[in-house]
Design a protein around this motif. Sequence first.
Motif, mmCIF file in Angstrom:
data_model
loop_
_atom_site.group_PDB
_atom_site.id
_atom_site.type_symbol
_atom_site.label_atom_id
_atom_site.label_comp_id
_atom_site.label_asym_id
_atom_site.label_seq_id
_atom_site.Cartn_x
_atom_site.Cartn_y
_atom_site.Cartn_z
ATOM 1 N N UNK A 335 0.811 -1.216 0.000
ATOM 2 C CA UNK A 335 0.000 0.000 0.000
ATOM 3 C C UNK A 335 0.842 1.262 0.000
ATOM 4 N N UNK A 336 2.161 1.141 0.075
ATOM 5 C CA UNK A 336 3.046 2.306 0.009
ATOM 6 C C UNK A 336 3.160 2.783 -1.434
ATOM 7 N N UNK A 337 3.635 4.015 -1.587
ATOM 8 C CA UNK A 337 3.983 4.509 -2.922
ATOM 9 C C UNK A 337 5.177 3.708 -3.421
ATOM 10 N N UNK A 338 5.008 3.047 -4.538
ATOM 11 C CA UNK A 338 6.048 2.137 -5.017
ATOM 12 C C UNK A 338 6.730 2.640 -6.277
ATOM 13 N N UNK A 339 6.585 3.903 -6.563
ATOM 14 C CA UNK A 339 7.305 4.514 -7.672
ATOM 15 C C UNK A 339 8.622 5.079 -7.171
ATOM 16 N N UNK A 340 9.758 4.693 -7.732
ATOM 17 C CA UNK A 340 11.046 5.235 -7.252
ATOM 18 C C UNK A 340 11.140 6.747 -7.399
ATOM 19 N N UNK A 341 10.417 7.327 -8.366
ATOM 20 C CA UNK A 341 10.487 8.775 -8.555
ATOM 21 C C UNK A 341 9.781 9.541 -7.438
ATOM 22 N N UNK A 342 8.976 8.855 -6.626
ATOM 23 C CA UNK A 342 8.275 9.522 -5.523
ATOM 24 C C UNK A 342 9.226 9.878 -4.390
ATOM 25 N N UNK A 343 10.286 9.131 -4.238
ATOM 26 C CA UNK A 343 11.195 9.301 -3.107
ATOM 27 C C UNK A 343 12.381 10.185 -3.481
ATOM 28 N N UNK A 344 12.938 10.879 -2.466
ATOM 29 C CA UNK A 344 12.596 10.963 -1.048
ATOM 30 C C UNK A 344 11.241 11.661 -0.807
ATOM 31 N N UNK A 345 10.541 11.192 0.206
ATOM 32 C CA UNK A 345 9.229 11.715 0.576
ATOM 33 C C UNK A 345 9.382 12.568 1.824
ATOM 34 N N UNK A 346 8.833 13.787 1.775
ATOM 35 C CA UNK A 346 8.843 14.675 2.935
ATOM 36 C C UNK A 346 7.643 14.340 3.803
ATOM 37 N N UNK A 347 7.880 13.844 5.014
ATOM 38 C CA UNK A 347 6.799 13.437 5.909
ATOM 39 C C UNK A 347 6.466 14.484 6.959
#
Length: 411
Positions: A335-347
Amino acid sequence: MGARGGPLDVLGYESPLVSVAEYHSSCKALLEALEAEIGDECMEMDEQIRVDDLKFLSPDDLINIAVENTSTREICLTNHASILAQSERRRRGARTGRPCDGLSRATLQTDPQVESMLHRLIEERNTAKANAAATLHSLRVTETQAQGDTRRFGRRLRTAGPLRFVTSLIEEPTSPLSLTEGNEIAPGGEVLISIDFHNGTNLKIQELVVLGRQSLCEFRDQLHCLTDELARKKRVASPSGYLLIEDVFYNDMRHPDAVDYSENIISWIAKQDDARQTRRSRSKLSKLPSFKKANMAETHFRDLNFKLGSKYLYCHQGDCKHVFVIRDMRLIHEDDARSPSTYPVLRFLPRLRYRKCSICSVYRARKIVRDDKLAPSNPCFFCDSCYYSLHYSSEGVLLYEDFSVEDCHHE
């Protein structure tokens, strides 16, 4: 290990030295062992349990079941009480004298045990009627009760929020980049690393989640510091910087004008070691660490050895230093974002704080003035209106110059 929930963030905890590759392989081995151990049992349970056998009960159904159970208990107790009364009447009627005298005595004299049992039956019946009229939401707090608690304690009561887990799911952004086929990360095929980034006063200002395959430069490009903005405005920004992790300087040398900050530090330590070898008291002095250096762009998180919870150093713009903490690792979930382009993710990003004008106390401060003879304080914060009203004439001419001024940013 990739599911909802997980370990809580424990302050002050520091793990042994660990690497992403070792963690990934150990998690896979553990999952395979668990699947082999409980896989057959889960298959048998899945075959035995059917959805048709499940029954969902509404609050009214639960109340009816409770009333029926109470009524059944009342009937049993009533029958038991009647049996005791009949046996008592027979026992009393068997005494010497006329039979009618025995029956009259039995009706006039009641056993205390029977009286207490009947009294208890009446109380239980009244309780069952009261519970039938009540709903199951017994913990609901009305507004009147909340106001009463506020007056009682003299302050507003705060409700307890949910526990914050470090393995919460990573959601896709609102407008994610288009994924090419086969570019998604399989569940459990990558490690997510949570990192806290602090400012100079040890206050967390960012929380980032990176992939184990990403380089340290990708992480550094997402770090935000006000010093970078000020240096760019004054045109003195430096592209140099390093990350110090477990006695290794990872220098950012992507720009042609970048400077190796660690060179002077390593050379100074080498000179100190040479000087200490000539001293007699060498054994009494603590040994200086042995530092190494590497290229930040060529190093990935999966190549590092680090400690979870340990503090590491980030330095940029000459002497602006920050602390960052690698807080947690986990496997990526389906259920996580599994696109490498999404990361790094600012939480996490804190709410910015702005100063008010020291003169009007209404508008946001835009200027910081130092050594101003007409200012009420040093330094003094001015909004645009108060600053130009005090320091400029109606024709726009500066009245005096014996002060320094700079732009005011958020804290």
